[in-house]
Motif scaffolding. Sequence first.
Motif, short mmCIF file in Angstrom:
data_model
loop_
_atom_site.label_atom_id
_atom_site.label_comp_id
_atom_site.label_asym_id
_atom_site.label_seq_id
_atom_site.Cartn_x
_atom_site.Cartn_y
_atom_site.Cartn_z
N LEU A 137 1.04 -1.33 -0.05
CA LEU A 137 0.07 0.08 0.00
C LEU A 137 1.02 1.15 -0.17
O LEU A 137 0.63 2.18 -0.69
CB LEU A 137 -1.08 0.09 1.35
N TRP A 138 2.06 1.27 0.76
CA TRP A 138 2.62 2.48 1.11
C TRP A 138 3.39 2.73 -0.30
O TRP A 138 3.33 3.86 -0.83
CB TRP A 138 3.87 2.38 2.07
N SER A 139 4.01 1.58 -0.80
CA SER A 139 4.51 1.84 -2.20
C SER A 139 3.70 2.37 -3.42
O SER A 139 3.87 3.09 -4.15
CB SER A 139 5.22 0.48 -2.66
N ASP A 140 2.45 1.68 -3.37
CA ASP A 140 1.61 2.02 -4.31
C ASP A 140 0.94 3.47 -4.19
O ASP A 140 0.71 4.32 -5.13
CB ASP A 140 0.17 1.26 -4.14
N MET A 141 0.89 4.12 -3.14
CA MET A 141 0.70 5.62 -2.85
C MET A 141 1.62 6.21 -3.24
O MET A 141 1.29 7.34 -3.87
CB MET A 141 0.69 5.70 -1.24
N GLU A 142 2.67 6.21 -3.24
CA GLU A 142 3.95 6.84 -3.65
C GLU A 142 4.01 6.92 -5.35
O GLU A 142 4.47 7.81 -5.89
CB GLU A 142 5.42 6.55 -3.21
N ALA A 143 3.73 5.52 -5.80
CA ALA A 143 3.79 5.44 -7.13
C ALA A 143 2.83 6.25 -7.84
O ALA A 143 2.74 6.69 -8.93
CB ALA A 143 3.83 4.02 -7.63
N ALA A 144 1.44 6.25 -7.34
CA ALA A 144 0.14 7.14 -7.80
C ALA A 144 0.44 8.43 -7.84
O ALA A 144 0.08 9.08 -8.79
CB ALA A 144 -0.99 6.65 -6.99
N ASP A 145 1.18 9.11 -6.55
CA ASP A 145 1.68 10.28 -6.75
C ASP A 145 2.59 10.70 -7.80
O ASP A 145 2.41 11.76 -8.35
CB ASP A 145 2.19 10.58 -5.13
N GLY A 146 3.65 9.69 -7.87
CA GLY A 146 4.72 10.06 -9.06
C GLY A 146 5.78 11.21 -8.60
O GLY A 146 6.47 11.65 -9.54
N SER A 147 5.50 11.87 -7.56
CA SER A 147 6.69 13.01 -7.44
C SER A 147 7.87 12.48 -6.78
O SER A 147 8.83 13.21 -6.84
CB SER A 147 5.97 13.94 -6.03
N GLY A 148 7.93 11.12 -6.22
CA GLY A 148 9.30 10.61 -5.84
C GLY A 148 9.46 11.19 -4.40
O GLY A 148 10.52 10.67 -3.86
N VAL A 149 8.55 11.75 -3.71
CA VAL A 149 8.90 12.29 -2.39
C VAL A 149 8.24 11.08 -1.32
O VAL A 149 7.25 10.66 -1.73
CB VAL A 149 8.14 13.46 -1.96
N ALA A 150 9.00 10.79 -0.37
CA ALA A 150 8.22 9.69 0.60
C ALA A 150 7.08 10.16 1.23
O ALA A 150 6.97 11.30 1.62
CB ALA A 150 9.53 9.57 1.67
N PHE A 151 6.39 9.31 1.29
CA PHE A 151 4.85 9.31 1.95
C PHE A 151 4.94 8.92 3.51
O PHE A 151 5.68 8.21 3.77
CB PHE A 151 3.82 8.57 1.25
N PRO A 152 4.22 9.49 4.05
CA PRO A 152 3.82 9.06 5.69
C PRO A 152 3.40 7.69 5.62
O PRO A 152 2.63 7.38 4.45
CB PRO A 152 2.85 9.99 6.31
N PRO A 153 3.94 6.71 6.38
CA PRO A 153 3.40 5.44 6.76
C PRO A 153 1.78 5.63 6.66
O PRO A 153 1.23 6.58 7.33
CB PRO A 153 3.64 4.80 7.99
#
Length: 188
Positions: free
Chosen positions: A83-99
Amino acid sequence: MSAHRLLRLALVSDKRAGVAAPAKGQRGRRSWRASSPARRTAAATLDAHSLEELVQRHCALAAPPLVPEILLHLLREDDIMRLWSDMEAADGSGVAFPPPYWAVAWPGGQAVARYVLDNPECVEGRSVWDVGAGCGIGAIAAAKRGAVYALSNDVDPCCETVVGLNSAANHVTVATSSQDLLVERASE
């Protein structure tokens, strides 16, 4: 200590302490600090529709063990890193998301919700502020038991969308905010 003071203390989460977790496919570690404006902005770039799709894919509507009266979109087994990886991929900015803390009904939140459900007089006719709310379980319990206003507050902007989904699943109205209200109040 009064029940209301205990409830207020229990609603404050330790999530603000920050988290470090290994980045998928990397040897290093990434870290996220809840109060970091850059991280909060990155999380805010994921639109509500994309997040709802991720919630549907990675979470199931279920009742936590201590509060079977409440339904929440909870993480399926062993799916947090995906889920965490998919959130970051959907955003596409390359910035780390919060857990995705919001995808788990933490025991402390369940205990607060259980107390509220069993003692409705502590919230009935009152305004309730659920701090570090994550999935919004405390605010949802308060709304179910007659709070005139329930605010679910978490610095992770994704929580606003998830709490909206969770409150709709429970047929209650819960207001949401991703502002760091504790810092704002302290500076007043």
